[in-house]
Write a protein that holds these residues in place. Sequence first.
Motif, PDB file in Angstrom:
ATOM      1  N   GLY A  42      -1.658   7.215   8.742  1.00 47.86           N
ATOM      2  CA  GLY A  42      -2.343   8.449   8.399  1.00 47.86           C
ATOM      3  C   GLY A  42      -2.443   8.742   6.913  1.00 47.86           C
ATOM      4  O   GLY A  42      -2.467   7.848   6.061  1.00 47.86           O
ATOM      5  N   LEU A  43      -2.480  10.054   6.614  1.00 48.35           N
ATOM      6  CA  LEU A  43      -2.593  10.482   5.231  1.00 48.35           C
ATOM      7  C   LEU A  43      -1.351  10.093   4.433  1.00 48.35           C
ATOM      8  O   LEU A  43      -1.417   9.937   3.210  1.00 48.35           O
ATOM      9  N   GLY A  44      -0.243   9.899   5.127  1.00 51.15           N
ATOM     10  CA  GLY A  44       0.953   9.439   4.449  1.00 51.15           C
ATOM     11  C   GLY A  44       0.730   8.100   3.765  1.00 51.15           C
ATOM     12  O   GLY A  44       1.288   7.843   2.691  1.00 51.15           O
ATOM     13  N   TYR A  45      -0.075   7.248   4.380  1.00 49.98           N
ATOM     14  CA  TYR A  45      -0.417   5.950   3.785  1.00 49.98           C
ATOM     15  C   TYR A  45      -1.181   6.148   2.482  1.00 49.98           C
ATOM     16  O   TYR A  45      -0.900   5.490   1.474  1.00 49.98           O
ATOM     17  N   PHE A  46      -2.118   7.081   2.473  1.00 48.39           N
ATOM     18  CA  PHE A  46      -2.842   7.412   1.248  1.00 48.39           C
ATOM     19  C   PHE A  46      -1.871   7.959   0.195  1.00 48.39           C
ATOM     20  O   PHE A  46      -1.909   7.569  -0.968  1.00 48.39           O
ATOM     21  N   ALA A  47      -1.001   8.892   0.616  1.00 51.38           N
ATOM     22  CA  ALA A  47      -0.113   9.577  -0.312  1.00 51.38           C
ATOM     23  C   ALA A  47       0.958   8.666  -0.896  1.00 51.38           C
ATOM     24  O   ALA A  47       1.606   9.023  -1.881  1.00 51.38           O
ATOM     25  N   MET A  48       1.119   7.474  -0.315  1.00 51.80           N
ATOM     26  CA  MET A  48       2.046   6.487  -0.859  1.00 51.80           C
ATOM     27  C   MET A  48       1.306   5.378  -1.600  1.00 51.80           C
ATOM     28  O   MET A  48       1.850   4.332  -1.887  1.00 51.80           O
ATOM     29  N   CYS A  49       0.034   5.627  -1.915  1.00 45.06           N
ATOM     30  CA  CYS A  49      -0.792   4.680  -2.679  1.00 45.06           C
ATOM     31  C   CYS A  49      -1.102   3.415  -1.893  1.00 45.06           C
ATOM     32  O   CYS A  49      -1.245   2.329  -2.462  1.00 45.06           O
ATOM     33  N   GLY A  50      -1.246   3.572  -0.578  1.00 45.67           N
ATOM     34  CA  GLY A  50      -1.553   2.420   0.246  1.00 45.67           C
ATOM     35  C   GLY A  50      -2.999   1.972   0.113  1.00 45.67           C
ATOM     36  O   GLY A  50      -3.899   2.763  -0.169  1.00 45.67           O
ATOM     37  N   GLY A  51      -3.232   0.686   0.318  1.00 50.51           N
ATOM     38  CA  GLY A  51      -4.582   0.139   0.311  1.00 50.51           C
ATOM     39  C   GLY A  51      -5.322   0.403  -0.983  1.00 50.51           C
ATOM     40  O   GLY A  51      -4.783   0.257  -2.076  1.00 50.51           O
ATOM     41  N   ARG A  52      -6.586   0.824  -0.863  1.00 50.67           N
ATOM     42  CA  ARG A  52      -7.432   1.074  -2.040  1.00 50.67           C
ATOM     43  C   ARG A  52      -7.449   2.559  -2.424  1.00 50.67           C
ATOM     44  O   ARG A  52      -8.297   2.998  -3.192  1.00 50.67           O
ATOM     45  N   SER A  53      -6.484   3.335  -1.915  1.00 46.20           N
ATOM     46  CA  SER A  53      -6.538   4.785  -2.087  1.00 46.20           C
ATOM     47  C   SER A  53      -6.504   5.218  -3.549  1.00 46.20           C
ATOM     48  O   SER A  53      -7.197   6.161  -3.931  1.00 46.20           O
ATOM     49  N   PHE A  54      -5.700   4.565  -4.375  1.00 47.73           N
ATOM     50  CA  PHE A  54      -5.601   4.939  -5.786  1.00 47.73           C
ATOM     51  C   PHE A  54      -5.673   3.716  -6.696  1.00 47.73           C
ATOM     52  O   PHE A  54      -4.977   3.633  -7.699  1.00 47.73           O
ATOM     53  N   ALA A  55      -6.546   2.798  -6.319  1.00 43.39           N
ATOM     54  CA  ALA A  55      -6.863   1.648  -7.170  1.00 43.39           C
ATOM     55  C   ALA A  55      -5.618   0.900  -7.627  1.00 43.39           C
ATOM     56  O   ALA A  55      -5.455   0.600  -8.816  1.00 43.39           O
ATOM     57  N   ALA A  56      -4.734   0.599  -6.692  1.00 38.39           N
ATOM     58  CA  ALA A  56      -3.525  -0.142  -7.039  1.00 38.39           C
ATOM     59  C   ALA A  56      -3.884  -1.503  -7.627  1.00 38.39           C
ATOM     60  O   ALA A  56      -4.890  -2.115  -7.255  1.00 38.39           O
ATOM     61  N   ASP A  57      -3.055  -1.965  -8.542  1.00 35.86           N
ATOM     62  CA  ASP A  57      -3.282  -3.284  -9.143  1.00 35.86           C
ATOM     63  C   ASP A  57      -3.046  -4.400  -8.138  1.00 35.86           C
ATOM     64  O   ASP A  57      -3.555  -5.507  -8.319  1.00 35.86           O
ATOM     65  N   ALA A  58      -2.271  -4.121  -7.112  1.00 39.22           N
ATOM     66  CA  ALA A  58      -2.095  -5.062  -6.004  1.00 39.22           C
ATOM     67  C   ALA A  58      -1.668  -4.284  -4.776  1.00 39.22           C
ATOM     68  O   ALA A  58      -0.892  -3.330  -4.871  1.00 39.22           O
ATOM     69  N   CYS A  59      -2.197  -4.676  -3.615  1.00 39.94           N
ATOM     70  CA  CYS A  59      -1.854  -4.052  -2.337  1.00 39.94           C
ATOM     71  C   CYS A  59      -1.315  -5.147  -1.436  1.00 39.94           C
ATOM     72  O   CYS A  59      -2.079  -6.024  -0.996  1.00 39.94           O
ATOM     73  N   LEU A  60      -0.023  -5.114  -1.180  1.00 39.04           N
ATOM     74  CA  LEU A  60       0.633  -6.169  -0.426  1.00 39.04           C
ATOM     75  C   LEU A  60       1.241  -5.607   0.848  1.00 39.04           C
ATOM     76  O   LEU A  60       1.429  -4.403   0.989  1.00 39.04           O
ATOM     77  N   ALA A  61       1.547  -6.493   1.779  1.00 34.35           N
ATOM     78  CA  ALA A  61       2.197  -6.077   3.023  1.00 34.35           C
ATOM     79  C   ALA A  61       3.128  -7.172   3.490  1.00 34.35           C
ATOM     80  O   ALA A  61       2.882  -8.359   3.255  1.00 34.35           O
ATOM     81  N   TRP A  62       4.207  -6.753   4.125  1.00 38.66           N
ATOM     82  CA  TRP A  62       5.080  -7.696   4.815  1.00 38.66           C
ATOM     83  C   TRP A  62       4.478  -7.986   6.200  1.00 38.66           C
ATOM     84  O   TRP A  62       3.665  -7.186   6.710  1.00 38.66           O
ATOM     85  N   PRO A  63       4.840  -9.084   6.838  1.00 35.20           N
ATOM     86  CA  PRO A  63       4.299  -9.389   8.176  1.00 35.20           C
ATOM     87  C   PRO A  63       4.594  -8.314   9.207  1.00 35.20           C
ATOM     88  O   PRO A  63       3.894  -8.204  10.227  1.00 35.20           O
ATOM     89  N   SER A  64       5.599  -7.493   8.971  1.00 37.31           N
ATOM     90  CA  SER A  64       5.987  -6.431   9.912  1.00 37.31           C
ATOM     91  C   SER A  64       5.141  -5.178   9.785  1.00 37.31           C
ATOM     92  O   SER A  64       5.350  -4.201  10.514  1.00 37.31           O
ATOM     93  N   ALA A  65       4.178  -5.147   8.885  1.00 43.95           N
ATOM     94  CA  ALA A  65       3.401  -3.937   8.612  1.00 43.95           C
ATOM     95  C   ALA A  65       2.520  -3.544   9.794  1.00 43.95           C
ATOM     96  O   ALA A  65       1.958  -4.402  10.490  1.00 43.95           O
TER      97      ALA A  65
END
Length: 527
Positions: free
Chosen positions: A415-438
């Motif tokens: 949800g919005l929590g993902y946005f609020a934690m800078c997930g994905g392309r929400s705030f132009a992160a220099d890199a967006c990574l995930a563990w296999p458990s995501a």
Amino acid sequence: MAGNVTMQDLIDRIDAVRTTLGDTARKAAVDKLAGRGRLSARTRIARLVDADSFTEIGGLVTAEEDGIGAAAAPVRTAAPADGVVAGTARIDGRPVMVFSQDFSVHGGSIGRLGSAKVQRALQVAITRGMPLIMILDGGGHRIQDGQDSRHFANANATFHNFARASGWIPMVALMLGAGFAGPTNYAGMADLVVMVRGLSTMGIAGPALVKAATGEDTDAMTLGGADVQVDRQGIADLGVASEDEAFAATRAFLGYLPGNARAPQQIAAHPRPIARLDDSLLDLVPVSTRKAYDVRKVLARIADPGSLLELKPSFAGNLVTALARLGGRPVGFIANQAMKLGGMINADACDKGAHFIALCDAFGLPLVSFIDVPGFSIGSSAERTSLGRRSAKLVFEWGHASVPRVSVVLRKGYGLGYFAMCGGRSFAADACLAWPSAEICAMSIEGAIDVAFRKQYEQAPDPAARRQQMIDETRTQIGALRAAEGFGIDDIIDPRDTRRRLVEILDSVRERRADDHPPKYRSITPI
């Protein structure tokens, strides 16, 4: 002046006056402080800074009733140094400005000249671009000086200069005793506030004034002790057991920050390439989202060994904010803590996270967000905390940050929590990574099925079985691989490679990104 007076005579006279200000000449006052469990103002400075590095300014300040201009060297008895000891020093070889309230002088209250010394300390720190450390132990404005509009109507520029200093120089407030009124106002402008449990208090007004103004009968610790201001309110960042621990925390904190916003970062030598982490990291985060774990153990393993310094550890424990190093570079870690409220974001966590992002952005520390968030707190209790407004603070700060930022989804990104934690392309992160458990989706799977598909599964011959089938089917669509297939994240990484990948990214990015905001004068901070 008599013709037979020599320069040495004049020097001796000044030295005699200066001697009356020292702790040795004021043994009764110092002993009285010791009886209250307090150190003297000068002893505190000596324990904080590098040995023999303190150079005092305004040490000869005194009250008029102490006999200014007397032929013999006057003894400063009424208000020596007007209750504020100030000067420049060094901590770990780096220049700082420090001032310390003297509780033995009118209860540490701020008189006219003491206030002038505080203002001078601020001005010097701003002009030279060096950290300001405030050792606070006393009351606010000295009543004896303030009940006269001829003086008080002028006010002063102290808080104007605090605002100017904010984000330019690191500011630390050590609450080492009584701290109601003025000291609390000073501490409110600081980047780090430390209290000593059982000794320190802070708040807008002390028990006596509260009783006089409202009739409420309370005591200092109940009103503003560390249990209140550190653990429940989060106004202070750390509650420690002793003054020496407070000094150590100050030195550690400043070790992560530059002297000012334009100074070089404090980068420690660290060998490259970065070694892969060992297999034990794989067991720290359970794959099952129903199992809790301590994210601080994960952060400690990913950071350079021994470099993790958590801020506000006893407040809003569902969000962890910590300074650390990656490959020798100071960084800020912000992470959801599954052990508290499942990592859900509530109003206090929003305030805590927003302030931390602002701190790191002000002083150029890259931000790394470790995401395992089920969303925001909901319900009437959440609404009573003004969560709708306070949640805006968190996204507001991400939207204004100019430092590099990287997100790593450990498990839930809902949800919005993902946005609020800078997930994905929400705030132009220099890199967006995930563990296999995501797992990444708009809301919890069970909640989504119950909200959107209740009618469908209730009409099935076996509603419970159909509901579970729909949950299982949905779970196959929210995993890390599907997120990578849709290019919502840049890569799925082996957890053991997390530290190495983060260091590689931060080694390659610019220290600041260009301002992409419209040509406005300023943004409007959410309430």
